[in-house]
Scaffold this active site. Structure first.
Site, PDB file in Angstrom:
ATOM      1  N   GLY A 113      -4.151   0.583  -6.579  1.00 46.49           N
ATOM      2  CA  GLY A 113      -3.883  -0.858  -6.531  1.00 46.49           C
ATOM      3  C   GLY A 113      -5.093  -1.666  -6.097  1.00 46.49           C
ATOM      4  N   LEU A 114      -6.280  -1.047  -6.143  1.00 40.69           N
ATOM      5  CA  LEU A 114      -7.486  -1.727  -5.652  1.00 40.69           C
ATOM      6  C   LEU A 114      -8.429  -2.139  -6.787  1.00 40.69           C
ATOM      7  CD1 LEU A 114      -8.134   0.526  -2.520  1.00 40.69           C
ATOM      8  CD2 LEU A 114      -6.907  -1.650  -2.633  1.00 40.69           C
ATOM      9  N   SER A 116      -9.700  -0.446  -9.377  1.00 37.73           N
ATOM     10  CA  SER A 116     -10.842   0.435  -9.651  1.00 37.73           C
ATOM     11  C   SER A 116     -11.264   0.362 -11.117  1.00 37.73           C
ATOM     12  CB  SER A 116     -10.532   1.878  -9.249  1.00 37.73           C
ATOM     13  OG  SER A 116      -9.576   2.418 -10.104  1.00 37.73           O
ATOM     14  N   SER A 117     -10.312   0.346 -12.070  1.00 39.02           N
ATOM     15  CA  SER A 117     -10.747   0.346 -13.479  1.00 39.02           C
ATOM     16  C   SER A 117     -11.470  -0.940 -13.819  1.00 39.02           C
ATOM     17  CB  SER A 117      -9.608   0.549 -14.483  1.00 39.02           C
ATOM     18  OG  SER A 117      -8.408   0.834 -13.914  1.00 39.02           O
ATOM     19  N   ASP A 160      -7.676  -8.875 -12.258  1.00 39.83           N
ATOM     20  CA  ASP A 160      -8.581  -7.837 -11.750  1.00 39.83           C
ATOM     21  C   ASP A 160     -10.019  -8.034 -12.245  1.00 39.83           C
ATOM     22  OD1 ASP A 160      -6.293  -6.847 -10.588  1.00 39.83           O
ATOM     23  OD2 ASP A 160      -6.590  -4.784 -11.249  1.00 39.83           O
TER      24      ASP A 160
HETATM   25  O1  PMV Z   1      -2.610  -1.932  -9.376  1.00 40.66           O
HETATM   26  P1  PMV Z   1      -3.679  -2.713 -10.027  1.00 40.66           P
HETATM   27  O2  PMV Z   1      -4.956  -2.766  -9.276  1.00 40.66           O
HETATM   28  O3  PMV Z   1      -3.898  -2.255 -11.451  1.00 40.66           O
HETATM   29  O4  PMV Z   1      -3.193  -4.257 -10.091  1.00 40.66           O
HETATM   30  C1  PMV Z   1      -2.222  -4.663 -11.017  1.00 40.66           C
HETATM   31  C2  PMV Z   1      -1.783  -6.088 -10.801  1.00 40.66           C
HETATM   32  C3  PMV Z   1      -0.584  -6.486 -11.683  1.00 40.66           C
HETATM   33  O5  PMV Z   1      -0.270  -7.833 -11.359  1.00 40.66           O
HETATM   34  C4  PMV Z   1       0.630  -5.615 -11.396  1.00 40.66           C
HETATM   35  C5  PMV Z   1      -0.915  -6.404 -13.169  1.00 40.66           C
HETATM   36  C6  PMV Z   1      -1.864  -7.465 -13.675  1.00 40.66           C
HETATM   37  O6  PMV Z   1      -2.482  -7.237 -14.729  1.00 40.66           O
HETATM   38  O7  PMV Z   1      -1.978  -8.538 -13.069  1.00 40.66           O
END
Ligand code: PMV
Length: 332
Positions: A113-114, A116-117, A160
């Site tokens: 959830g940070l 990284s990609s 992101d």
């Molecule tokens: O978990 P991560 O870092 O891929 O963040 C995703 C954030 C979402 O709101 C769930 C998806 C998005 O594209 O905004």
């Protein structure tokens, strides 16, 4: 004969409020963090694009529409193909199509959830553009990285790649862009990593499915999350940290309602709150990955200790004001 390498880096991120809701065009607030992905690119003369990720334990060659794995078997294709897409986005700005080595070394945990990609795509675009002496604006870097992110998960909001490109803190709205936010007080977060890895694509699909099953119930939750994000952005700007904490707690309730939380995340959240955090919530897609706890400086140690006791890995994170950046190295 001399070889030129170009190294670029880009920060990971936490979403302070608004993940998932941002996919449906509600505003959200993200902060770049002091963990970065580094990408080094150099020319190769056989026309192939060779990509190696030290963290993902995957490497392989893309050439003439085919893929030859070196490490990680054919699963490496799924991992590395979006990075090749990022490279191809840069090729659109030039008529020089060249062979490249792309070496990735990231400090950002994967699937946590940070972001990284996204940070890898952003750093890849910047590194290749610099190597080929192509001037890209930050807007161009963002757009190119966003194309790569679309390959990874079907419906990204773009938050992101935006935060990773620009750094700092931003209030973001899909399709509209973002506003940078200068915080009056510094934001101290303790990150709690559940150690459970999950796919953003699966979580986004799960939440969307629930929304489609109960539109009359979930639509108001999405709107509430949008109002919440605007108030959170104002609280950050005005240095109202306690208010931000309260809003993060409400946001967690909404995220739980749409199916993004999990037992393990709730355990870390309650442990942080009990230890004095002003607010705590999951960050990113949820289901696993990380929580963030907003804390006063004096409570950092205690909150980190309680997160560890509840089974998580804890680390303190700070805002990274610098977005994507580049550094050159010339080898004889
Ligand atoms: O978990 P991560 O870092 O891929 O963040 C995703 C954030 C979402 O709101 C769930 C998806 C998005 O594209 O905004």
């Amino acid at each position: 004969m001399f070889t030129v390498e170009a190294t670029a880096s880009a920060p990971g991120k936490v979403i302070l409020v608004g993940e998932h809701f941002v996919v449906e065009n509600e505003p959200a607030v993200a902060m770049a963090i002091n963990r970065r992905a580094y990408v080094t690119s150099s020319l190769r003369d056989d026309g192939a694009i060779y990509i190696k990720s030290l963290n993902l334990k995957a490497s392989g060659f893309f050439k003439g529409g085919g893929f030859k794995p070196e490490v990680g078997g054919f699963e490496a294709f799924e991992t590395l193909n979006p990075i090749k897409v990022a490279v191809e986005q840069v090729f659109k700005f030039t008529d020089k199509i060249v062979g490249l080595n792309i070496l990735i070394d990231s400090q950002i945990p994967v699937g946590a959830g940070l972001g990284s990609s996204a940070s890898i795509f952003v750093a890849t675009v910047k590194s290749v553009a610099d190597l080929l002496k192509i001037k890209l604006s930050k807007g161009d870097v963002f757009k190119a990285a966003f194309e790569a992110e679309k390959v990874v998960h079907g419906k990204p909001s773009g938050i992101d790649p935006a935060i990773s490109t620009y750094g700092g803190i931003i209030a973001f709205r899909r399709g509209e862009g973002f506003i940078p936010i200068k915080s009056k007080s510094s934001i101290t977060l303790v990150l709690g990593d559940s150690g459970i890895r999950r796919s953003t694509r699966d979580l986004v699909q799960k939440v969307q499915k629930l929304k489609n099953s109960y539109p009359n119930i979930l639509n108001p939750i999405y709107h509430a999350a949008g109002h919440l994000a605007i108030q959170a952005a104002q609280a950050i700007r005005d240095g109202e940290i306690e208010k931000l904490g309260e809003l993060m707690n409400i946001n967690q309730g909404l995220l739980r309602a749409v199916g993004a939380s999990s037992q393990e995340l709730e355990n870390l959240i309650y442990a942080s709150l009990k230890a004095g955090a002003l607010g705590a919530k999951l960050t990113g897609a949820g289901g696993g990955g990380c929580i963030i706890a907003l804390v006063k400086a004096k409570d950092v140690k205690n909150v980190a200790k309680e997160i560890r006791k509840a089974g998580g890995r804890a680390m303190t994170i700070r805002e990274a004001s610098k977005g994507v950046s580049v550094s050159y190295r010339k080898l004889n």
